[in-house]
Enzyme design. Structure first.
Site, PDB file in Angstrom:
ATOM      1  CG  PHE A   1      -1.927  -1.105   1.257  1.00 41.44           C
ATOM      2  CD1 PHE A   1      -3.118  -0.994   0.566  1.00 41.44           C
ATOM      3  CD2 PHE A   1      -1.677  -2.271   1.964  1.00 41.44           C
ATOM      4  CE1 PHE A   1      -4.058  -2.017   0.591  1.00 41.44           C
ATOM      5  CE2 PHE A   1      -2.597  -3.303   1.996  1.00 41.44           C
ATOM      6  CZ  PHE A   1      -3.801  -3.169   1.299  1.00 41.44           C
TER       7      PHE A   1
ATOM      8  CG  LEU B   1       1.152  -2.665   9.615  1.00 35.51           C
ATOM      9  CD1 LEU B   1      -0.117  -1.856   9.396  1.00 35.51           C
ATOM     10  CD2 LEU B   1       1.557  -2.608  11.081  1.00 35.51           C
TER      11      LEU B   1
ATOM     12  CG  PHE C   1       0.860  -0.354   5.730  1.00 32.42           C
ATOM     13  CD1 PHE C   1       0.415  -1.674   5.709  1.00 32.42           C
ATOM     14  CD2 PHE C   1      -0.069   0.661   5.581  1.00 32.42           C
ATOM     15  CE1 PHE C   1      -0.933  -1.959   5.534  1.00 32.42           C
ATOM     16  CE2 PHE C   1      -1.413   0.388   5.414  1.00 32.42           C
ATOM     17  CZ  PHE C   1      -1.852  -0.932   5.388  1.00 32.42           C
TER      18      PHE C   1
ATOM     19  CE1 TYR D   1      -6.590 -13.680   7.519  1.00 37.15           C
ATOM     20  CE2 TYR D   1      -5.177 -11.775   7.950  1.00 37.15           C
ATOM     21  CZ  TYR D   1      -5.725 -12.702   7.069  1.00 37.15           C
ATOM     22  OH  TYR D   1      -5.393 -12.652   5.743  1.00 37.15           O
TER      23      TYR D   1
ATOM     24  CB  ILE E   1      -4.356  -4.384   7.446  1.00 39.25           C
ATOM     25  CG1 ILE E   1      -3.609  -5.686   7.689  1.00 39.25           C
ATOM     26  CG2 ILE E   1      -5.029  -3.882   8.695  1.00 39.25           C
ATOM     27  CD1 ILE E   1      -2.459  -5.547   8.665  1.00 39.25           C
TER      28      ILE E   1
ATOM     29  CB  CYS F   1       5.270 -15.729   6.335  1.00 40.54           C
ATOM     30  SG  CYS F   1       7.054 -15.995   6.545  1.00 40.54           S
TER      31      CYS F   1
ATOM     32  CD  GLU G   1      -2.989  -7.549   4.890  1.00 38.74           C
ATOM     33  OE1 GLU G   1      -3.668  -8.310   5.585  1.00 38.74           O
ATOM     34  OE2 GLU G   1      -3.439  -6.960   3.883  1.00 38.74           O
ATOM     35  CB  ILE G   2       3.460  -9.960   5.912  1.00 37.20           C
ATOM     36  CG1 ILE G   2       4.658  -9.103   5.474  1.00 37.20           C
ATOM     37  CG2 ILE G   2       3.800 -11.446   5.830  1.00 37.20           C
ATOM     38  CD1 ILE G   2       5.900  -9.327   6.288  1.00 37.20           C
ATOM     39  CB  VAL G   3      -1.330 -12.132   3.115  1.00 36.18           C
ATOM     40  CG1 VAL G   3      -2.666 -12.855   3.284  1.00 36.18           C
ATOM     41  CG2 VAL G   3      -1.573 -10.707   2.635  1.00 36.18           C
TER      42      VAL G   3
END
Length: 637
Positions: A384, A427, A389, A461, A458, A395, A391-393
């Site tokens: 974004f 994030l 920033f 969850y 973001i 890993c 966003e790590i979705v």
């Protein structure tokens, strides 16, 4: 047409996304016009695959806009969902072209900062503006707001629409309508975030930026200001000052320019010549960090193994993603399928359909880890840029390839990728099993990104912990453990050198050979009478204080006048404090007195740039001081 229709005629409720789609029969009648559905797609039979992908991309954007229509509460935004750059550039030339190059560069940095803020500024809606300022030109602002939505805001999340920088397509009218509110919010934001800013930025933003904005405000609202003229020229006062808000990225192999590596010199820093000399003596490339840092050593060893495998070509790293604008690459599609399988196996709590949708979503990218031609791990993320920033979705590394340092090296590659793209914050939502991994990679629960920046962007969850990581653009993350190892070796060598100096045995004093102290070596002759010393130091101090260049050093530096001063200067000193110390008979030796006076000059040169008047005053006053010291016979002439 469909976009306009949706904005003008939004249906009462958004479509249900949790229902399974029905199979489409092209012979069925259309609900809107009663023609068969096949009549609406017959013109696409001979359309190329590339054009079909482009149209599908537009459909995705329409779907996104359709959702925005129902989420948006403001009626003006719902209905629509002369350049600033030139004006600000001319302002810098008009007001500051006469300054020396270094001071002028400071102004250029302030202008770049301001233009960058404009490019990502969220305009208030026309209805909000009417409530705040009912007397303003509502119609003119609404036109600008509509253009901003269509050309700057909506294209950020609709790839099929071209996006423009606000500074390139708007001018004085828009700047005049938003400047007052923008200036107030920028200064308020600076005050709130001052404790998190580095010292050099804190001084720039808290001291110079308010004055810069005040001067710019005069030109924005002045009817006679020349900076908005098409024929504006600098004249004889100086050359063109070019402001670039989006500089070229530095390749990994290119050296960092001198200006980028320049930092505040800290008292006690080891000279670079000594570092180079010690570096030349370090011949053992396999020497480890040492037993006292076992945690860091283990971390380094894992990362080192992965790095060596990458150098030998055993593993590769590629940032890949699906695309609707380019013809699909078979190898990339195979890797994306492999990533979907890795994430599904390693993240069993995540629905497989959800993983597939995000991995193949054109707005998401994945840093893939390839070994022997197959995917063994990866990090799926969404950038974004407008919010600053990523966003790590997902890993994950496949189970039989874990505990080899791949996860650390994978994250380090991702950090360097984002530094090249000027995004310095991560994030992610981490479950209880992933929190430990992310902590090792520099993530924490202390989120540096303002909530307003990521709220609504973001994915949330349930049962997971939001964690963030702030990147340092000066750190080469993939080589970080090597640098730490080298630093440890340098420190060890410096300690060895210091110890060798301490162990050195010096010859004894020859004056004691005869068993008596000769008069020429009488220590009482070296000692000054306390009253005589006090009188001499008082005379010198009064002379220094009365000098025309002593005015900056008369009293302690005030925090309000020099923000960040006490973060840079650890041991402050001033002439008032010296007078109090002299009065209390603190200076029992000339060395104590000279050390305090020298600290005044050193601190001044440490905090201020060489071309500043304070720096020059320190140099001139230092000469005066040492002249008086020599005249008093306290040091050799």
């Amino acid at each position: 047409v469909l976009i306009i229709y949706l904005y003008q005629n939004p249906p009462p409720t958004p479509p249900r996304t949790d229902q399974q789609p029905n199979t489409v029969n092209l012979l069925e009648p259309c609900r809107s016009c009663s023609h068969t559905l096949g009549d609406h797609v017959t013109h696409l039979e001979n359309v190329s695959e590339e054009e079909m992908n482009r149209l599908l991309g537009i459909v995705l954007d329409v779907e996104y806009l359709y959702t925005c229509v129902h989420k948006e509460e403001d009626a003006d935004t719902k209905q629509v969902y002369f350049s600033l750059f030139k004006g600000v550039n001319n302002f810098v030339q008009y007001k500051f072209s006469h300054l020396p190059s270094k001071e002028r560069q400071t102004i250029v940095e302030l202008a770049k900062m301001f233009l960058n803020q404009i490019n990502y500024w969220q305009l208030e809606t026309p209805s909000q503006r009417r409530q705040r300022a009912p007397a303003d030109d509502a119609a003119g602002y609404k036109v600008n707001y509509t253009r901003w939505l269509c050309y700057c805001n909506v294209p950020q999340f609709c790839d099929s629409l071209p996006r423009y920088e606000m500074t390139q397509i708007f001018g004085r009218t828009l700047l005049g309508s938003v400047f007052t509110v923008m200036r107030k919010q920028l200064l308020e934001q600076a005050r709130q975030e001052k404790d998190t800013l580095p010292p050099e930025k804190r001084t720039l933003i808290l001291t110079h930026f308010p004055k810069f904005l005040s001067m710019l405000e005069e030109e924005v609202y002045s009817h006679s200001s020349p900076i908005w003229s098409e024929d504006f020229l600098v004249g004889s006062t100086g050359g063109q000052i070019q402001i670039h808000t989006g500089g070229q990225k530095r390749k990994p192999s290119e050296p960092i320019p001198h200006d980028e590596t320049k930092k505040l010199r800290i008292v006690g820093d080891i000279p670079m010549e000594l570092i180079n000399e010690v570096m030349a003596t370090i011949t053992d490339p396999t020497s480890m960090l040492g037993p006292e840092t076992s945690l860091l050593s283990a971390h380094s060893a894992r990362d080192e193994a992965a790095r060596l495998e990458e150098r030998r070509g055993v593993i590769e790293f590629h940032v890949i993603g699906n695309s609707l604008n380019q013809k699909p690459n078979k190898r990339i599609l195979m890797w994306l399928v492999g990533l979907q399988n890795v994430f599904s196996h390693q993240l069993p709590r995540m629905p497989k359909e959800y993983i597939t949708r995000l991995v193949f979503d054109p707005k998401h990218k994945t840093l893939s880890l390839i070994k022997d031609g197959r995917v063994i791990g990866g990090i799926c993320f969404r950038m974004f840029p407008s919010q600053g920033f990523t966003e790590i979705v997902f890993c994950a590394v496949t189970s039989n390839e874990q505990v080899k340092g791949y996860g650390t090296h994978l994250m380090n590659h991702l950090k360097e990728y984002h530094i090249k793209h000027d995004i310095l914050n991560f994030l992610t939502y981490a479950d209880e099993y992933a929190i430990g991994y992310f902590k090792k990679q520099g993530f924490s629960k202390d989120i540096k990104v303002p909530k307003a920046k990521y709220l609504g962007y973001i994915k949330d969850y349930e049962g997971a912990t939001l964690m963030g990581c702030e990147l340092n653009p000066s750190i080469p993350y993939t080589e970080f453990s090597v640098i730490i190892k080298k630093q440890k070796e340098i420190i060890k060598k410096l300690i060895e050198r210091k110890q060798a100096q301490i162990r050195k045995v010096y010859p004894g004093l020859s004056c004691f050979k005869e068993g008596v102290i000769t008069s020429c070596c009488d220590p009482r002759k070296e000692l000054k009478d306390p009253d005589q010393l006090y009188s001499t130091l008082k005379t010198i101090l009064q002379h220094v204080k009365s000098h025309q260049n002593a005015w900056p050093f008369m009293e302690p530096v005030k925090k309000t006048e020099a923000p960040g001063y006490y973060q840079v200067i650890r041991f402050p000193m001033d002439l008032k404090t010296m007078s109090e110390r002299l009065k209390s008979r603190y200076y029992t030796t000339r060395k104590l007195f000279m050390a305090d006076m020298q600290r005044i000059f050193t601190n001044c040169r440490e905090y201020n740039p060489p071309e500043s008047q304070y720096y020059k005053c320190a140099n001139l006053l230092e000469k005066v001081f040492y002249t008086k010291i020599k005249e008093a016979g306290l040091i050799e002439k």
